[in-house]
Design a protein around this motif. Structure first.
Motif, PDB file in Angstrom:
ATOM      1  N   LEU A   3      18.903 -15.687  12.859  1.00  0.00           N
ATOM      2  CA  LEU A   3      18.367 -14.914  11.740  1.00  0.00           C
ATOM      3  C   LEU A   3      19.439 -14.009  11.160  1.00  0.00           C
ATOM      4  N   LYS A   4      19.444 -13.891   9.847  1.00  0.00           N
ATOM      5  CA  LYS A   4      20.396 -13.037   9.154  1.00  0.00           C
ATOM      6  C   LYS A   4      19.664 -11.835   8.590  1.00  0.00           C
ATOM      7  N   LYS A   5      20.243 -10.665   8.806  1.00  0.00           N
ATOM      8  CA  LYS A   5      19.589  -9.418   8.409  1.00  0.00           C
ATOM      9  C   LYS A   5      19.237  -9.370   6.927  1.00  0.00           C
ATOM     10  N   ASP A   6      20.122  -9.863   6.062  1.00  0.00           N
ATOM     11  CA  ASP A   6      19.841  -9.802   4.630  1.00  0.00           C
ATOM     12  C   ASP A   6      18.740 -10.780   4.227  1.00  0.00           C
ATOM     13  N   GLU A   7      18.662 -11.936   4.872  1.00  0.00           N
ATOM     14  CA  GLU A   7      17.592 -12.887   4.572  1.00  0.00           C
ATOM     15  C   GLU A   7      16.242 -12.360   5.048  1.00  0.00           C
ATOM     16  N   VAL A   8      16.228 -11.738   6.221  1.00  0.00           N
ATOM     17  CA  VAL A   8      15.001 -11.125   6.733  1.00  0.00           C
ATOM     18  C   VAL A   8      14.550 -10.019   5.782  1.00  0.00           C
ATOM     19  N   TYR A   9      15.490  -9.199   5.346  1.00  0.00           N
ATOM     20  CA  TYR A   9      15.183  -8.106   4.411  1.00  0.00           C
ATOM     21  C   TYR A   9      14.559  -8.641   3.120  1.00  0.00           C
ATOM     22  N   ASN A  10      15.115  -9.706   2.580  1.00  0.00           N
ATOM     23  CA  ASN A  10      14.578 -10.285   1.350  1.00  0.00           C
ATOM     24  C   ASN A  10      13.156 -10.804   1.549  1.00  0.00           C
ATOM     25  N   GLU A  11      12.891 -11.417   2.691  1.00  0.00           N
ATOM     26  CA  GLU A  11      11.529 -11.887   2.992  1.00  0.00           C
ATOM     27  C   GLU A  11      10.557 -10.715   3.090  1.00  0.00           C
ATOM     28  N   LEU A  12      10.999  -9.637   3.747  1.00  0.00           N
ATOM     29  CA  LEU A  12      10.147  -8.456   3.891  1.00  0.00           C
ATOM     30  C   LEU A  12       9.842  -7.824   2.536  1.00  0.00           C
ATOM     31  N   LYS A  13      10.834  -7.759   1.662  1.00  0.00           N
ATOM     32  CA  LYS A  13      10.633  -7.156   0.340  1.00  0.00           C
ATOM     33  C   LYS A  13       9.637  -7.967  -0.497  1.00  0.00           C
ATOM     34  N   ILE A  14       9.673  -9.280  -0.361  1.00  0.00           N
ATOM     35  CA  ILE A  14       8.695 -10.118  -1.066  1.00  0.00           C
ATOM     36  C   ILE A  14       7.313  -9.915  -0.463  1.00  0.00           C
ATOM     37  N   PRO A  22      -3.698   1.255  -2.571  1.00  0.00           N
ATOM     38  CA  PRO A  22      -4.054   1.996  -3.777  1.00  0.00           C
ATOM     39  C   PRO A  22      -4.065   3.515  -3.597  1.00  0.00           C
ATOM     40  N   TYR A  23      -4.036   4.007  -2.373  1.00  0.00           N
ATOM     41  CA  TYR A  23      -4.131   5.448  -2.125  1.00  0.00           C
ATOM     42  C   TYR A  23      -2.780   6.073  -1.839  1.00  0.00           C
ATOM     43  N   SER A  24      -2.001   5.464  -0.968  1.00  0.00           N
ATOM     44  CA  SER A  24      -0.707   6.040  -0.597  1.00  0.00           C
ATOM     45  C   SER A  24       0.461   5.448  -1.383  1.00  0.00           C
ATOM     46  N   ASN A  25       0.290   4.237  -1.889  1.00  0.00           N
ATOM     47  CA  ASN A  25       1.392   3.494  -2.517  1.00  0.00           C
ATOM     48  C   ASN A  25       2.587   3.342  -1.571  1.00  0.00           C
ATOM     49  N   PHE A  26       2.336   3.377  -0.274  1.00  0.00           N
ATOM     50  CA  PHE A  26       3.377   3.243   0.749  1.00  0.00           C
ATOM     51  C   PHE A  26       3.212   1.879   1.407  1.00  0.00           C
ATOM     52  N   ARG A  27       4.078   0.970   1.048  1.00  0.00           N
ATOM     53  CA  ARG A  27       3.981  -0.414   1.512  1.00  0.00           C
ATOM     54  C   ARG A  27       4.699  -0.615   2.848  1.00  0.00           C
ATOM     55  N   VAL A  28       4.066  -1.376   3.712  1.00  0.00           N
ATOM     56  CA  VAL A  28       4.656  -1.738   4.997  1.00  0.00           C
ATOM     57  C   VAL A  28       4.459  -3.241   5.176  1.00  0.00           C
ATOM     58  N   ALA A  29       5.504  -3.905   5.660  1.00  0.00           N
ATOM     59  CA  ALA A  29       5.434  -5.346   5.906  1.00  0.00           C
ATOM     60  C   ALA A  29       6.005  -5.639   7.281  1.00  0.00           C
ATOM     61  N   ILE A  40       4.716 -15.257  11.480  1.00  0.00           N
ATOM     62  CA  ILE A  40       3.414 -14.644  11.284  1.00  0.00           C
ATOM     63  C   ILE A  40       3.653 -13.351  10.525  1.00  0.00           C
ATOM     64  N   LYS A  41       2.912 -13.178   9.435  1.00  0.00           N
ATOM     65  CA  LYS A  41       3.168 -12.063   8.530  1.00  0.00           C
ATOM     66  C   LYS A  41       1.988 -11.104   8.478  1.00  0.00           C
ATOM     67  N   GLY A  42       2.320  -9.842   8.223  1.00  0.00           N
ATOM     68  CA  GLY A  42       1.281  -8.831   8.062  1.00  0.00           C
ATOM     69  C   GLY A  42       1.725  -7.761   7.087  1.00  0.00           C
ATOM     70  N   VAL A  43       0.764  -7.157   6.418  1.00  0.00           N
ATOM     71  CA  VAL A  43       1.009  -6.018   5.534  1.00  0.00           C
ATOM     72  C   VAL A  43      -0.053  -4.964   5.816  1.00  0.00           C
ATOM     73  N   TYR A  80       9.386  -3.473   7.750  1.00  0.00           N
ATOM     74  CA  TYR A  80       9.843  -2.803   6.532  1.00  0.00           C
ATOM     75  C   TYR A  80       8.876  -1.680   6.196  1.00  0.00           C
ATOM     76  N   THR A  81       9.411  -0.523   5.795  1.00  0.00           N
ATOM     77  CA  THR A  81       8.569   0.540   5.240  1.00  0.00           C
ATOM     78  C   THR A  81       9.189   1.034   3.944  1.00  0.00           C
ATOM     79  N   ASP A  82       8.350   1.540   3.070  1.00  0.00           N
ATOM     80  CA  ASP A  82       8.781   2.087   1.785  1.00  0.00           C
ATOM     81  C   ASP A  82       9.397   3.473   1.945  1.00  0.00           C
TER      82      ASP A  82
END
Length: 135
Positions: A3-14, A22-29, A40-43, A80-82
């Motif tokens: 795994l490459k850190k930049d590729e993982v980062y890009n997946e997390l950002k998507i 809608p309340y905090s506008n603080f995204r976590v992936a 396996i993905k979660g938000v 990932y956190t905002d």
């Protein structure tokens, strides 16, 4: 799998775009990379009552169990956190990570700008409540 850190980062950002915040506008992936190549993905998903809200880690980890995987199947957990700095898992997520993953499982942590660091699960909860505490 290498795994490459930049590729993982890009997946997390998507993935973070799927968060319901809608309340905090603080995204976590969260993405759990499995040794067999699956992911396996979660938000995070908020609720006006707050208590029923669920974190990204606790969205992904139960899916891992439901799909028949366990802690020995995990290659990497990426989070990932905002945040502008270090965005740490909450206390409930720390306990859940400790329960469902190996204590030396690497977790790559990212913020809005970059990769922060790699941590082991045990780093987040050094005095975890375990089955040894139940007796």
């Amino acid at each position: 799998m290498k795994l490459k850190k930049d590729e993982v980062y890009n997946e997390l950002k998507i993935l973070r775009e799927n968060a319901y915040v809608p309340y905090s506008n603080f995204r976590v992936a969260c993405i759990i990379y499995l040794k067999d190549g699956n992911k396996i993905k979660g938000v995070n998903v908020e609720n006006a009552a707050y208590n029923p809200s669920i974190c990204a880690e606790r969205t992904a980890l139960p899916q891992m169990i439901t799909q028949g995987y366990n802690k020995n199947d995990v290659e990497l957990v990426a989070l990932y956190t905002d945040s502008e700095g270090f965005g740490s898992p909450c206390g409930t997520c720390r306990q859940t990570l400790f329960e469902l993953l190996l204590e030396n499982q690497p977790i790559w942590v990212y913020n809005k700008k970059e990769f922060i660091n790699s941590y082991d699960v045990k780093d987040f909860l050094p005095y975890a409540f375990t089955s040894k505490n139940i007796g």
